[in-house]
Design a protein around this motif. Structure first.
Motif, mmCIF file in Angstrom:
data_model
loop_
_atom_site.group_PDB
_atom_site.id
_atom_site.type_symbol
_atom_site.label_atom_id
_atom_site.label_comp_id
_atom_site.label_asym_id
_atom_site.label_seq_id
_atom_site.Cartn_x
_atom_site.Cartn_y
_atom_site.Cartn_z
ATOM 1 N N LEU A 363 -2.176 -0.409 -5.173
ATOM 2 C CA LEU A 363 -1.938 -1.768 -5.679
ATOM 3 C C LEU A 363 -1.568 -1.781 -7.161
ATOM 4 O O LEU A 363 -1.192 -2.817 -7.700
ATOM 5 C CB LEU A 363 -3.174 -2.645 -5.438
ATOM 6 C CG LEU A 363 -3.605 -2.767 -3.977
ATOM 7 C CD1 LEU A 363 -4.821 -3.680 -3.863
ATOM 8 C CD2 LEU A 363 -2.475 -3.293 -3.108
ATOM 9 N N THR A 364 -1.709 -0.618 -7.809
ATOM 10 C CA THR A 364 -1.324 -0.563 -9.223
ATOM 11 C C THR A 364 0.187 -0.335 -9.364
ATOM 12 O O THR A 364 0.729 -0.458 -10.450
ATOM 13 C CB THR A 364 -2.058 0.563 -9.981
ATOM 14 O OG1 THR A 364 -1.642 1.830 -9.442
ATOM 15 C CG2 THR A 364 -3.565 0.455 -9.863
ATOM 16 N N ARG A 365 0.858 -0.003 -8.233
ATOM 17 C CA ARG A 365 2.314 0.262 -8.309
ATOM 18 C C ARG A 365 3.076 -1.039 -8.548
ATOM 19 O O ARG A 365 2.600 -2.114 -8.207
ATOM 20 C CB ARG A 365 2.786 0.928 -7.008
ATOM 21 C CG ARG A 365 2.175 2.308 -6.857
ATOM 22 C CD ARG A 365 2.609 2.979 -5.569
ATOM 23 N NE ARG A 365 1.704 4.076 -5.275
ATOM 24 C CZ ARG A 365 1.300 4.439 -4.052
ATOM 25 N NH1 ARG A 365 1.753 3.810 -2.993
ATOM 26 N NH2 ARG A 365 0.449 5.445 -3.899
ATOM 27 N N PRO A 366 4.285 -0.911 -9.107
ATOM 28 C CA PRO A 366 5.053 -2.132 -9.422
ATOM 29 C C PRO A 366 5.330 -2.979 -8.182
ATOM 30 O O PRO A 366 5.434 -2.446 -7.077
ATOM 31 C CB PRO A 366 6.363 -1.594 -9.996
ATOM 32 C CG PRO A 366 6.127 -0.161 -10.306
ATOM 33 C CD PRO A 366 4.986 0.315 -9.475
ATOM 34 N N LEU A 367 5.481 -4.278 -8.392
ATOM 35 C CA LEU A 367 5.693 -5.201 -7.281
ATOM 36 C C LEU A 367 7.107 -5.168 -6.743
ATOM 37 O O LEU A 367 7.347 -5.328 -5.566
ATOM 38 C CB LEU A 367 5.431 -6.635 -7.754
ATOM 39 C CG LEU A 367 3.992 -7.076 -7.914
ATOM 40 C CD1 LEU A 367 3.936 -8.543 -8.251
ATOM 41 C CD2 LEU A 367 3.231 -6.793 -6.633
ATOM 42 N N LEU A 368 8.064 -5.030 -7.657
ATOM 43 C CA LEU A 368 9.472 -5.133 -7.264
ATOM 44 C C LEU A 368 10.253 -4.028 -7.934
ATOM 45 O O LEU A 368 9.979 -3.693 -9.086
ATOM 46 C CB LEU A 368 10.041 -6.459 -7.762
ATOM 47 C CG LEU A 368 9.882 -7.674 -6.868
ATOM 48 C CD1 LEU A 368 9.914 -8.922 -7.716
ATOM 49 C CD2 LEU A 368 10.938 -7.738 -5.797
#
Ligand SMILES: Cc1cc2nc3c(=O)[nH]c(=O)nc-3n(C[C@H](O)[C@H](O)[C@H](O)COP(=O)(O)OP(=O)(O)OC[C@H]3O[C@@H](n4cnc5c(N)ncnc54)[C@H](O)[C@@H]3O)c2cc1C
Length: 369
Positions: A363-368
């Motif tokens: 969940l720490t990875r970028p959203l887009l």
């Protein structure tokens, strides 16, 4: 583009804010007569505060929230089972913060232009009508929209008509929530696990601590404070005595925990976000985070333009793996909580840190991209 958002909870308010930042006007209807005037606390992990940062609200949030740098899990007898330095895990994403629900919705409400939310109006039904989506409201009006964003919560009345049989189900756990005076004993997110019972205390300010307790729905009885006290009587400090000393007239929010399991949240010019699409048990504290992320991603895709159908497909494609991850991991955590206490305590002692990292790092990875 004419956009309607149904529901002014965290998801709907975030969507209105995200669209405003992209220069897209919207209407937002809320069936309540006014914003909520009461509520307990809410814990936001780093991905939620990052998404609020994308909405330009992180400084305001920090000024009202309590920073949480560790999440500590104790047995019901008070032995520390796991103590994760959350700040390290979320370092490159966003701060973990806790605050009152009213503060969070207040920040979102104030970020909108006055009059954006129409209170006291319910969206009754919506149907596809040629190139538009027609919505019927409780005040008798019928209007056409290019896009309807359903943010009406776990018991969303609009979901079933468009998306089929009710996807909400109770998970067999019921909870109490309240806010007590912060006596300084609970200095960070602190959970205590008993047999099928969980107690949680989170400071939400220097003066207040949010208390959450849950048990199997069969044990919940009439949900009175006496039942709460008797179920948690054997719990040691620091949380047991707080429950034991609760004022019998304390304001308590009680609710059976529900989840919404859906394969798709998009239909003809209609998209569901937040709990309406994917409510989960709160064991990962990701409901608000997922709702705010939905809003950020949807507004970004809308602003990039193109046919609505394609925007909604892209939205679904973007969100599905994160949502499925959160729902799967929330269920595993519930299973671990309600299983054998001895096994759970060993697992948490030996693998608690690794489990935490494995659960939250995606969940720490970028959203887009
Ligand atoms: C016990 C518990 C603890 C939780 N703790 C946390 C936590 O610590 N951290 C976290 O991130 N998440 C937490 N969550 C989850 C989080 O609260 C939810 O995911 C989040 O509030 C969902 O927001 P929402 O806007 O999707 O739905 P809601 O907050 O339910 O908002 C929906 C709104 O739509 C309105 N509405 C409904 N139907 C209509 C209609 N037809 N027309 C107009 N308006 C309508 C409703 O009145 C309501 O205001 C918790 C949940 C529970 C149950």
């Amino acid at each position: 583009m004419r956009v309607l958002i149904v529901g002014a909870g965290i998801a709907g308010l975030s969507a209105a804010r995200a669209l405003k930042l992209k220069g897209v006007a919207c209407e937002l209807v809320e069936r309540r007569e006014q914003p909520p005037t009461a509520g307990a606390g809410i814990f936001l992990l780093g991905n939620a505060s990052r998404a609020l940062g994308d909405l330009g609200l992180l400084d305001g949030l920090k000024s009202l929230a309590y920073p949480i740098t560790a999440q500590r899990i104790l047995s019901s007898s008070g032995t520390v089972l796991n103590d994760v330095r959350t700040a390290e895990v979320w370092e490159h994403c966003g701060p973990c913060l806790s605050l009152s629900r009213q503060s969070l919705t207040g920040i979102l409400q104030r970020s909108l232009d006055p009059g954006t939310v129409t209170y006291g109006v319910e969206a009754i039904s919506t149907v596809s009508s040629g190139e538009k989506r027609m919505v019927r409201f409780s005040d008798g009006q019928e209007k056409d929209y290019d896009l309807v964003i359903g943010a009406a919560g776990v018991n969303s009345p609009l979901r079933n008509a468009t998306f089929g049989p009710d996807a909400a189900r109770q998970i067999g756990i019921t909870c109490w929530r309240t806010v007590v005076q912060n006596n300084g004993e609970i200095d960070t997110w602190t959970a205590m696990l008993g047999h099928g019972r969980t107690l949680l205390g989170i400071p939400i300010s220097e003066r207040e601590t949010y208390i959450y307790a849950d048990c199997s729905s069969t044990e919940f009885g009439d949900g009175s404070i006496e039942v709460l006290k008797s179920l948690f009587r054997g719990f040691a400090g620091p949380l047991g005595p707080i429950v034991a000393n609760l004022d019998p007239t304390a304001r308590m929010h009680c609710a059976p925990l529900q989840e919404v399991r859906m394969q798709r949240w998009i239909a003809d010019r209609h998209v569901l976000i937040g709990d309406a699409a994917h409510a989960s048990s709160p064991s990962m504290a990701q409901g608000a985070g997922m709702a705010i992320e939905d809003a950020v991603v949807l507004a970004e895709l809308v602003s990039r333009g193109g046919p609505i159908e394609r925007i909604l497909e892209q939205f679904h494609e973007n969100r599905i793996s994160r949502i499925e991850w959160v729902q799967t991991k929330s269920r595993s955590r519930d299973k671990l909580r309600s299983g054998s206490s001895a096994l759970r305590n060993v697992v948490l002692r030996l693998f608690g840190d690794a489990l935490y990292r494995r659960t939250y790092e995606p969940l720490t990875r970028p959203l887009l991209s």
